[in-house]
Design a protein around this motif. Structure first.
Motif, PDB file in Angstrom:
ATOM      1  N   PHE A 177       0.818  -1.115  -0.001  1.00  0.00           N
ATOM      2  CA  PHE A 177       0.047  -0.097   0.151  1.00  0.00           C
ATOM      3  C   PHE A 177       0.911   1.127  -0.265  1.00  0.00           C
ATOM      4  O   PHE A 177       0.718   2.106  -0.870  1.00  0.00           O
ATOM      5  CB  PHE A 177      -0.994   0.164   1.177  1.00  0.00           C
ATOM      6  CG  PHE A 177      -1.990   1.406   1.113  1.00  0.00           C
ATOM      7  CD1 PHE A 177      -2.824   1.103   0.459  1.00  0.00           C
ATOM      8  CD2 PHE A 177      -1.431   2.433   1.817  1.00  0.00           C
ATOM      9  CE1 PHE A 177      -3.810   2.305   0.171  1.00  0.00           C
ATOM     10  CE2 PHE A 177      -2.416   3.426   1.714  1.00  0.00           C
ATOM     11  CZ  PHE A 177      -3.466   3.363   1.007  1.00  0.00           C
ATOM     12  N   MET A 178       2.161   1.334   0.824  1.00  0.00           N
ATOM     13  CA  MET A 178       2.894   2.448   1.061  1.00  0.00           C
ATOM     14  C   MET A 178       3.575   2.624  -0.495  1.00  0.00           C
ATOM     15  O   MET A 178       3.840   3.822  -0.870  1.00  0.00           O
ATOM     16  CB  MET A 178       3.521   2.180   1.885  1.00  0.00           C
ATOM     17  CG  MET A 178       3.079   2.320   3.365  1.00  0.00           C
ATOM     18  SD  MET A 178       4.224   2.142   4.618  1.00  0.00           S
ATOM     19  CE  MET A 178       5.146   3.765   4.661  1.00  0.00           C
ATOM     20  N   ALA A 179       4.067   1.411  -1.118  1.00  0.00           N
ATOM     21  CA  ALA A 179       4.373   1.536  -2.392  1.00  0.00           C
ATOM     22  C   ALA A 179       3.623   1.991  -3.380  1.00  0.00           C
ATOM     23  O   ALA A 179       4.156   2.602  -4.286  1.00  0.00           O
ATOM     24  CB  ALA A 179       4.993   0.266  -2.822  1.00  0.00           C
ATOM     25  N   SER A 180       2.215   1.843  -3.264  1.00  0.00           N
ATOM     26  CA  SER A 180       1.360   2.789  -4.248  1.00  0.00           C
ATOM     27  C   SER A 180       1.285   4.100  -4.007  1.00  0.00           C
ATOM     28  O   SER A 180       0.896   4.693  -5.164  1.00  0.00           O
ATOM     29  CB  SER A 180      -0.061   2.137  -4.056  1.00  0.00           C
ATOM     30  OG  SER A 180      -0.616   2.654  -2.890  1.00  0.00           O
ATOM     31  N   HIS A 181       2.071   4.834  -3.109  1.00  0.00           N
ATOM     32  CA  HIS A 181       2.198   6.133  -2.877  1.00  0.00           C
ATOM     33  C   HIS A 181       3.584   6.297  -2.614  1.00  0.00           C
ATOM     34  O   HIS A 181       3.667   6.904  -1.037  1.00  0.00           O
ATOM     35  CB  HIS A 181       1.158   6.810  -1.944  1.00  0.00           C
ATOM     36  CG  HIS A 181      -0.409   6.338  -2.142  1.00  0.00           C
ATOM     37  ND1 HIS A 181      -0.849   5.309  -1.960  1.00  0.00           N
ATOM     38  CD2 HIS A 181      -1.212   6.899  -3.148  1.00  0.00           C
ATOM     39  CE1 HIS A 181      -2.174   5.147  -2.603  1.00  0.00           C
ATOM     40  NE2 HIS A 181      -2.323   6.299  -3.032  1.00  0.00           N
ATOM     41  N   PRO A 182       4.664   6.006  -3.067  1.00  0.00           N
ATOM     42  CA  PRO A 182       5.885   6.099  -2.559  1.00  0.00           C
ATOM     43  C   PRO A 182       6.630   7.059  -1.865  1.00  0.00           C
ATOM     44  O   PRO A 182       7.185   7.089  -1.072  1.00  0.00           O
ATOM     45  CB  PRO A 182       6.745   5.363  -3.822  1.00  0.00           C
ATOM     46  CG  PRO A 182       5.932   5.874  -4.832  1.00  0.00           C
ATOM     47  CD  PRO A 182       4.486   5.812  -4.577  1.00  0.00           C
TER      48      PRO A 182
END
Length: 141
Positions: free
Chosen positions: A17-22
């Motif tokens: 999830f965090m990687a989808s908004h890096p």
């Protein structure tokens, strides 16, 4: 059956999830809300991931957590290592101190080869791959 723990599974969900908004800084409470993982569990995982240098922790009122590097640079193997320790499908893969019969075991080498293949497979999957799959499925905008 070979399984990762539920805690590690949740850790991968959080990191994906965090990687989808890096470039975004996330607080534990909002990650819990977005991922439906309990807030205490999210807090525990974020601390562990930061300790293992996969996240950067920013303190203060406007603090939170940020990916330590680009999603393309973080493998699933690194996540599993950070959350569970070294990947080992049998005790002999963890070292001689964990298996009293390792020195005379006839199948130690095949188990080590299998462990190596599994580790390499997990290392080949990057956090960005998980996010791309989510986007293709329409789950992350």
């Amino acid at each position: 059956m070979i399984r990762i723990t539920k805690l590690t599974d949740y850790g991968v969900v959080l990191m994906a999830f965090m990687a989808s908004h890096p470039l975004r800084l996330f607080q534990a409470r909002e990650l819990a809300e977005y991922t439906a993982v309990a807030h205490p569990t999210v807090s525990k995982l974020l601390k562990k991931l930061a300790k293992n240098k996969l996240l950067i922790s920013h303190r203060g009122t406007h603090g939170g957590y940020l990916l330590a590097c680009r999603p393309e640079e973080i493998s699933v193997a690194e996540l599993v290592n950070a959350l569970e320790g070294p990947i080992a499908i049998t005790d002999c893969n963890r070292g001689h101190q964990y298996c009293p019969t390792a020195s005379q075991c006839a199948i130690k080498t095949p188990w080590q080869q299998i462990n190596h293949v599994i580790t390499e497979a997990l290392a080949s999957v990057k956090l960005s791959d998980l996010v791309n799959k989510l986007r293709l499925a329409g789950e992350v905008s």
